[in-house]
Design a protein around this motif. Structure first.
Motif, mmCIF file in Angstrom:
data_model
loop_
_atom_site.group_PDB
_atom_site.id
_atom_site.type_symbol
_atom_site.label_atom_id
_atom_site.label_comp_id
_atom_site.label_asym_id
_atom_site.label_seq_id
_atom_site.Cartn_x
_atom_site.Cartn_y
_atom_site.Cartn_z
ATOM 1 N N THR A 73 0.820 -1.205 0.000
ATOM 2 C CA THR A 73 0.000 0.000 0.000
ATOM 3 C C THR A 73 0.857 1.259 0.000
ATOM 4 O O THR A 73 1.962 1.282 0.538
ATOM 5 N N GLY A 74 0.333 2.305 -0.654
ATOM 6 C CA GLY A 74 1.022 3.582 -0.677
ATOM 7 C C GLY A 74 2.044 3.748 -1.778
ATOM 8 O O GLY A 74 2.635 4.817 -1.925
ATOM 9 N N VAL A 75 2.286 2.703 -2.562
ATOM 10 C CA VAL A 75 3.231 2.785 -3.673
ATOM 11 C C VAL A 75 2.446 2.766 -4.972
ATOM 12 O O VAL A 75 1.747 1.803 -5.265
ATOM 13 N N SER A 76 2.548 3.824 -5.748
ATOM 14 C CA SER A 76 1.759 3.941 -6.968
ATOM 15 C C SER A 76 2.496 3.328 -8.149
ATOM 16 O O SER A 76 3.695 3.560 -8.331
ATOM 17 N N SER A 77 1.772 2.539 -8.937
ATOM 18 C CA SER A 77 2.330 1.935 -10.147
ATOM 19 C C SER A 77 1.646 2.543 -11.361
ATOM 20 O O SER A 77 0.512 2.189 -11.686
ATOM 21 N N VAL A 78 2.329 3.466 -11.993
ATOM 22 C CA VAL A 78 1.833 4.110 -13.199
ATOM 23 C C VAL A 78 2.965 4.099 -14.210
ATOM 24 O O VAL A 78 4.095 4.473 -13.884
ATOM 25 N N SER A 109 -11.064 -1.522 -3.368
ATOM 26 C CA SER A 109 -11.564 -0.415 -2.542
ATOM 27 C C SER A 109 -12.084 0.745 -3.381
ATOM 28 O O SER A 109 -12.045 1.907 -2.958
ATOM 29 N N GLY A 110 -12.550 0.449 -4.582
ATOM 30 C CA GLY A 110 -13.126 1.479 -5.442
ATOM 31 C C GLY A 110 -12.128 2.265 -6.249
ATOM 32 O O GLY A 110 -12.502 3.178 -6.992
ATOM 33 N N ASN A 111 -10.838 1.940 -6.132
ATOM 34 C CA ASN A 111 -9.810 2.623 -6.913
ATOM 35 C C ASN A 111 -9.738 2.001 -8.304
ATOM 36 O O ASN A 111 -9.481 0.802 -8.445
ATOM 37 N N ASP A 112 -9.958 2.801 -9.324
ATOM 38 C CA ASP A 112 -10.113 2.307 -10.696
ATOM 39 C C ASP A 112 -8.758 2.088 -11.360
ATOM 40 O O ASP A 112 -8.097 3.041 -11.795
ATOM 41 N N GLU A 113 -8.312 0.819 -11.420
ATOM 42 C CA GLU A 113 -7.100 0.530 -12.181
ATOM 43 C C GLU A 113 -7.476 0.387 -13.658
ATOM 44 O O GLU A 113 -8.539 -0.148 -13.990
ATOM 45 N N THR A 114 -6.608 0.860 -14.544
ATOM 46 C CA THR A 114 -6.904 0.849 -15.973
ATOM 47 C C THR A 114 -5.747 0.238 -16.753
ATOM 48 O O THR A 114 -4.580 0.368 -16.367
ATOM 49 N N ALA A 115 -6.110 -0.422 -17.844
ATOM 50 C CA ALA A 115 -5.142 -0.988 -18.785
ATOM 51 C C ALA A 115 -5.527 -0.487 -20.172
ATOM 52 O O ALA A 115 -6.570 -0.865 -20.702
ATOM 53 N N HIS A 116 -4.715 0.368 -20.725
ATOM 54 C CA HIS A 116 -5.007 0.999 -22.005
ATOM 55 C C HIS A 116 -3.963 0.622 -23.051
ATOM 56 O O HIS A 116 -2.770 0.557 -22.748
ATOM 57 N N TYR A 160 -0.518 1.412 -17.909
ATOM 58 C CA TYR A 160 -1.222 0.946 -16.702
ATOM 59 C C TYR A 160 -1.266 2.075 -15.682
ATOM 60 O O TYR A 160 -0.297 2.818 -15.496
ATOM 61 N N ASN A 161 -2.417 2.166 -14.971
ATOM 62 C CA ASN A 161 -2.575 3.128 -13.889
ATOM 63 C C ASN A 161 -3.329 2.440 -12.758
ATOM 64 O O ASN A 161 -4.368 1.818 -12.994
ATOM 65 N N ASP A 162 -2.812 2.539 -11.535
ATOM 66 C CA ASP A 162 -3.432 1.839 -10.395
ATOM 67 C C ASP A 162 -4.562 2.636 -9.742
ATOM 68 O O ASP A 162 -5.141 2.190 -8.743
ATOM 69 N N TRP A 166 -4.114 0.632 -3.848
ATOM 70 C CA TRP A 166 -3.329 -0.608 -3.781
ATOM 71 C C TRP A 166 -4.096 -1.638 -4.603
ATOM 72 O O TRP A 166 -5.024 -2.263 -4.132
ATOM 73 N N ASN A 167 -3.704 -1.803 -5.853
ATOM 74 C CA ASN A 167 -4.465 -2.611 -6.787
ATOM 75 C C ASN A 167 -3.702 -3.863 -7.200
ATOM 76 O O ASN A 167 -2.928 -4.404 -6.415
#
Length: 323
Positions: A73-78, A109-116, A160-162, A166-167
């Motif tokens: 948690t707390g580490v963003s993967s973009v 937890s409602g955080n929208d991860e995306t794969a484009h 990719y965007n998390d 924490w996705n």
């Protein structure tokens, strides 16, 4: 529902549909020459790239992946994985972008991860969204028509965007741009009816799982239903939309009266979108059984519980429907 068998069945579909290939990459030698990978994207195998909640299992070769679960948690993967120039100046007719994808689309937890998947036709100066992946599942083949790229040199970017949460992450492998062999090819992958019913009861005939291995989306099917080697019942089911490399569950518009003991049920596809398809893999079968009524006046209570957090709980609704 329509994605029921996509992931496992689609793995084999690439070999069936392989024809002219304009570009391919399997990542066996690492990040390909001319490609660029942001820090979030790593190269390797499952043991190195997977984690407890994003295991990436099911692929024994090297691949590229972003794992948002592993850092915690707390580490963003973009980040993005960007190809070099892909020459499609000789490409003509209909062709598609294929690749194996591990995309659970968890949105924890409602955080929208995306794969484009984005495309550039001017050497990377500008980018346009080509594909917002929505499929949910583990390793499996995905495909999308990209015939509009014919005659051009393009670049692709896998982003990719998390969603600042924490996705989970995204894995890709076995990229290919090429033609599709079959235009109309429906495969029956199974029949499901009510397994048992009281003798004399008349119920819907059941459902079949249809996998589309042809580039043309399946919009209608003509089918034949035979019960206990009797006279065939024929009908057409319209209003379908089963895209390439996806599965749909099709309800049979017929009924079956249960008799004492077992009855064999055979279902066949006779036409796809108004005419015969390309392969003869159009049959499925099953057995239904008539049973005597229980003790008069005796009732059965079945309880089911579920929650929005529970990935497996929809099985309870399926079980109740079968009852």
């Amino acid at each position: 529902m329509k994605n029921l068998f996509t992931l496992l069945l689609a793995v084999a579909a690439l070999s069936l549909n392989a024809q002219v290939t304009y570009y391919s990459e399997d990542f066996e030698a690492g990040v390909p020459a001319g490609w660029t990978a942001d820090a979030a994207w790593q190269y390797g195998k499952t043991a190195a790239l997977g984690s407890t909640y994003f295991a990436l299992t099911g692929n024994t070769t090297n691949f590229m992946a972003v794992n948002d679960d592993k850092p915690g948690t707390g580490v963003s993967s973009v980040g993005s994985l960007t190809t070099g120039a892909i020459d499609l100046t000789a490409a003509t007719g209909q062709f598609m972008l294929f690749f194996d994808s591990f995309w659970v689309n968890g949105d924890d937890s409602g955080n929208d991860e995306t794969a484009h998947v984005e495309v550039s036709t001017d050497g990377g100066t500008t980018w346009n969204l080509f594909w917002d992946l929505t499929k949910t599942g583990k390793w499996g083949l995905v495909a999308k028509d990209c015939s509009a790229w014919a005659g051009q040199t393009i670049m692709l970017r896998f982003s990719y965007n998390d969603g600042n949460g924490w996705n989970f992450g995204w894995g890709i492998d076995n990229l290919r741009i090429g033609e599709v062999k079959f235009q109309k090819e429906a495969t029956l992958k199974g029949y499901v009816g009510y397994p048992k019913a009281i003798i004399g009861k008349t119920l819907p005939a059941g459902k079949v799982v249809v996998f589309n291995n042809g580039a043309q989306a399946i919009t209608d099917l003509s089918l034949s239903l035979v019960v206990n080697n009797g006279a065939p019942q024929t009908f057409t089911v319209s209003g379908l939309n089963i895209p390439f490399l996806e599965s749909g569950i099709v309800e049979l518009p017929a009924s079956v009266t249960y008799i004492d003991g077992d009855q064999d049920v055979a279902v066949s596809i006779t036409k796809v979108n108004g005419s015969a398809d390309d392969l003869s893999d159009n049959d499925a079968s099953g057995t239904i059984t008539g049973v005597p009524a229980g003790v008069p006046g005796k009732k059965i209570l079945v309880e089911e519980a579920t929650g929005t957090w529970c990935t497996w709980c929809p099985r309870g609704a399926v079980a109740l429907d079968r009852m």
